[in-house]
Design an enzyme around this catalytic site. Structure first.
Site, PDB file in Angstrom:
ATOM      1  CE1 TYR A  66      -3.832   2.364   0.977  1.00  0.00           C
ATOM      2  CE2 TYR A  66      -1.961   3.521   2.147  1.00  0.00           C
ATOM      3  CZ  TYR A  66      -3.281   3.551   1.694  1.00  0.00           C
ATOM      4  OH  TYR A  66      -3.936   4.698   1.807  1.00  0.00           O
ATOM      5  CD  GLU A 154      -6.278   4.548  -0.791  1.00  0.00           C
ATOM      6  OE1 GLU A 154      -6.223   4.579   0.352  1.00  0.00           O
ATOM      7  OE2 GLU A 154      -7.289   4.512  -1.706  1.00  0.00           O
TER       8      GLU A 154
END
Length: 202
Positions: A66, A154
């Site tokens: 991530y 993101e």
């Protein structure tokens, strides 16, 4: 892979992402997905009607990470968040395993320093030959955030493929509404099907 294109996360667990083996399955699944109502934790109980599908090649995934870059208004800094827990609900990771999330806060500058990039990618444990690729990725994300007035970029997941390459498998970008007048090229990408009709009219 066939992906429902709605303005909400959590699509995979809700059935909005399907892996298929051939063109026949693509057509079969697409007919079911297109026009369906997808309900995820971010859509609310009414869900969202699927009016767009995205089809892409599957990847041979070795590891999932991530990575995000955002404006941290509390500290007036730009923050990079990195974790080895890619491909899952990052909010759950933050709540249950906060030690698996690394936050690196930066002052505004023209580029990210080499020292800070090393801190950002440290959790990933990348082989030496991939670090230059990671450095380029971090600088590119930072550049987009600054130049396009984004407040969040993101990447989830950022993957390491089995042939040892970094790839942004899925991403989300939020822009500062107050700065959109400077970016007509971004406004032109807006999907009015996904917007609140009352807000669009206003």
């Amino acid at each position: 892979v066939i992906k429902d294109q709605i303005y909400a996360g959590g699509r995979g667990k809700a059935g909005g992402i399907q892996i298929v083996k051939n063109i026949e399955e693509v057509i079969e699944k697409a007919k079911v997905m297109f026009g369906s109502i997808l309900i995820t934790p971010q859509t609310g109980s009414n869900g969202r009607e699927v009016k767009r599908l995205y089809i892409e090649e599957t990847c041979d995934i070795k590891k999932e990470f991530y990575l995000s870059c955002l404006l941290d208004r509390a500290s007036s800094k730009i923050a990079f968040i990195s974790s080895t827990e890619g491909g899952v609900d990052i909010e759950s990771v933050a709540k249950n395993n906060p030690e698996k999330i690394v936050t690196t806060k930066l002052n505004l500058s023209k580029a990210v320093s080499e020292k800070d990039i090393k801190k950002i990618i440290e959790p990933f444990g990348l082989p030496e030959k991939l670090k230059m690729q990671a450095f380029h990725l971090i600088q590119s994300i930072y550049k987009v955030l600054i130049e396009k007035d984004a407040n969040l970029i993101e990447i989830n997941p950022l993957i390491l493929t089995r042939d040892n390459s970094l790839l942004c498998l899925d991403a989300k970008i939020n822009f500062d509404d107050n700065a959109l007048y400077r970016h007509p090229e971004i406004v032109s990408l807006k999907d009015l099907n996904e917007e609140n009709l009352i807000e669009t009219e206003a």
